[in-house]
Design a protein around this motif. Sequence first.
Motif, mmCIF file in Angstrom:
data_model
loop_
_atom_site.group_PDB
_atom_site.id
_atom_site.type_symbol
_atom_site.label_atom_id
_atom_site.label_comp_id
_atom_site.label_asym_id
_atom_site.label_seq_id
_atom_site.Cartn_x
_atom_site.Cartn_y
_atom_site.Cartn_z
ATOM 1 N N ILE A 115 0.847 -1.194 0.000
ATOM 2 C CA ILE A 115 0.000 0.000 0.000
ATOM 3 C C ILE A 115 0.883 1.245 0.000
ATOM 4 O O ILE A 115 1.812 1.355 0.813
ATOM 5 C CB ILE A 115 -0.930 0.013 1.231
ATOM 6 C CG1 ILE A 115 -1.852 -1.227 1.220
ATOM 7 C CG2 ILE A 115 -1.763 1.281 1.272
ATOM 8 C CD1 ILE A 115 -2.699 -1.366 2.470
ATOM 9 N N LYS A 134 -11.298 4.660 2.649
ATOM 10 C CA LYS A 134 -10.499 3.537 3.174
ATOM 11 C C LYS A 134 -11.394 2.350 3.499
ATOM 12 O O LYS A 134 -11.053 1.194 3.190
ATOM 13 C CB LYS A 134 -9.741 3.983 4.424
ATOM 14 C CG LYS A 134 -8.664 5.023 4.184
ATOM 15 C CD LYS A 134 -8.029 5.455 5.493
ATOM 16 C CE LYS A 134 -7.008 6.565 5.278
ATOM 17 N NZ LYS A 134 -6.409 7.036 6.558
ATOM 18 N N CYS A 178 -9.768 -4.714 -5.046
ATOM 19 C CA CYS A 178 -9.220 -3.570 -4.312
ATOM 20 C C CYS A 178 -8.582 -2.563 -5.269
ATOM 21 O O CYS A 178 -8.706 -1.336 -5.082
ATOM 22 C CB CYS A 178 -8.210 -4.042 -3.274
ATOM 23 S SG CYS A 178 -6.849 -5.035 -3.954
ATOM 24 N N HIS A 227 1.418 4.403 1.267
ATOM 25 C CA HIS A 227 0.852 5.091 2.420
ATOM 26 C C HIS A 227 0.753 6.598 2.197
ATOM 27 O O HIS A 227 -0.102 7.260 2.816
ATOM 28 C CB HIS A 227 1.685 4.789 3.671
ATOM 29 C CG HIS A 227 1.597 3.355 4.099
ATOM 30 N ND1 HIS A 227 0.480 2.823 4.701
ATOM 31 C CD2 HIS A 227 2.482 2.332 3.976
ATOM 32 C CE1 HIS A 227 0.683 1.532 4.952
ATOM 33 N NE2 HIS A 227 1.893 1.215 4.522
ATOM 34 N N ILE A 261 -2.445 0.561 -4.562
ATOM 35 C CA ILE A 261 -2.153 -0.819 -4.155
ATOM 36 C C ILE A 261 -1.385 -1.514 -5.270
ATOM 37 O O ILE A 261 -1.821 -1.516 -6.423
ATOM 38 C CB ILE A 261 -3.452 -1.589 -3.839
ATOM 39 C CG1 ILE A 261 -4.194 -0.916 -2.680
ATOM 40 C CG2 ILE A 261 -3.144 -3.051 -3.495
ATOM 41 C CD1 ILE A 261 -5.565 -1.510 -2.413
ATOM 42 N N ALA A 309 -2.462 6.822 0.569
ATOM 43 C CA ALA A 309 -3.507 6.401 1.495
ATOM 44 C C ALA A 309 -3.871 7.514 2.469
ATOM 45 O O ALA A 309 -5.033 7.613 2.905
ATOM 46 C CB ALA A 309 -3.066 5.156 2.254
#
Length: 308
Positions: free
Chosen positions: A196, A209, A243, A198, A256, A201
């Motif tokens: 991932i 999320k 995902c 981040h 991802i 994210a």
Amino acid sequence: MYKYNFEQNSQHRIEILELSDEKCKFSFEGDLSIANAIRRVMIAEVPVMAIHFVDIIENTSPLSDEFLAQRLGLIPLVSYAADSKMYDWEADADSIDDQKTKVVFTLRQKNLNDAPLEITSQHLEPEFGQVGEMAIRPVRMFSPINGKEVGIPITRLGKNQSVHVRCHALKGFGKMHAKWTPINIATFRHEAELNIDHAQAQQLSLFEKQSIRDSCPMNVFAMDANEDLIVNAIEKCVFCEECIRCAESMKKPRLIKMQHKKNKYIFTVESAGQLKAADIVQKALIVLRKKVDEISQDLSFAQQQQQI
């Protein structure tokens, strides 16, 4: 989790992920050729017992003699004691009908009522008086409706119909016939590696999320205490890429990264009932190790012969 190293300093390792009598799921770290060899040995070379010869004494059931014999042969037999039996080709002529090579069952039933009588594996009676959970016997089956023990159906008898047979169970393995295969399923797949980003994210809202977490049908993702998206169950990933598609819909195509983990595989083994799933894996490793030792000995002998 249980970890098993093949040898000291070996690069091959097994880690148990899920274990029951019927199912064993484990990760294997090592070469692809070894992984495939383990799978093939589990299918074809783990010895169990199965009915091979059937003496038809009387059969007035709806099934022909050949069909009846086939159904009897496909009944799985508990085979924990199979190691104590010899293959029929290993025994000499004097012991071919001995308890060293076989187990004999008798099936003798007659229907005297108007209602049909269902004949199942519960009607098979051992001639040598074996008793106990570890004895060679038909696998116990239980009804999914009421939990009561039921046998594996063989045939049905109408009024005044009867069946009388003697069944000879011999030791064998899957390469000889499918009835000697102790498993329903033996598969493996690559273990996934999910990374991932981040930095990206952090730009997502809590709702986004949670949407990515919930998009995975296998529940691979979770939220930590800081409400950050994390990979929680990597062994469950089946590469469906839901995902990634969810992240792409949020304009985050690189959020991802999914790829195969090199030389790491997830095995799923389901037993047909003759042996526990873990015992099948263990016996397959023993058979494979014996094969490798035999090849090593043959190569050493060949090298010695060349030097002479």
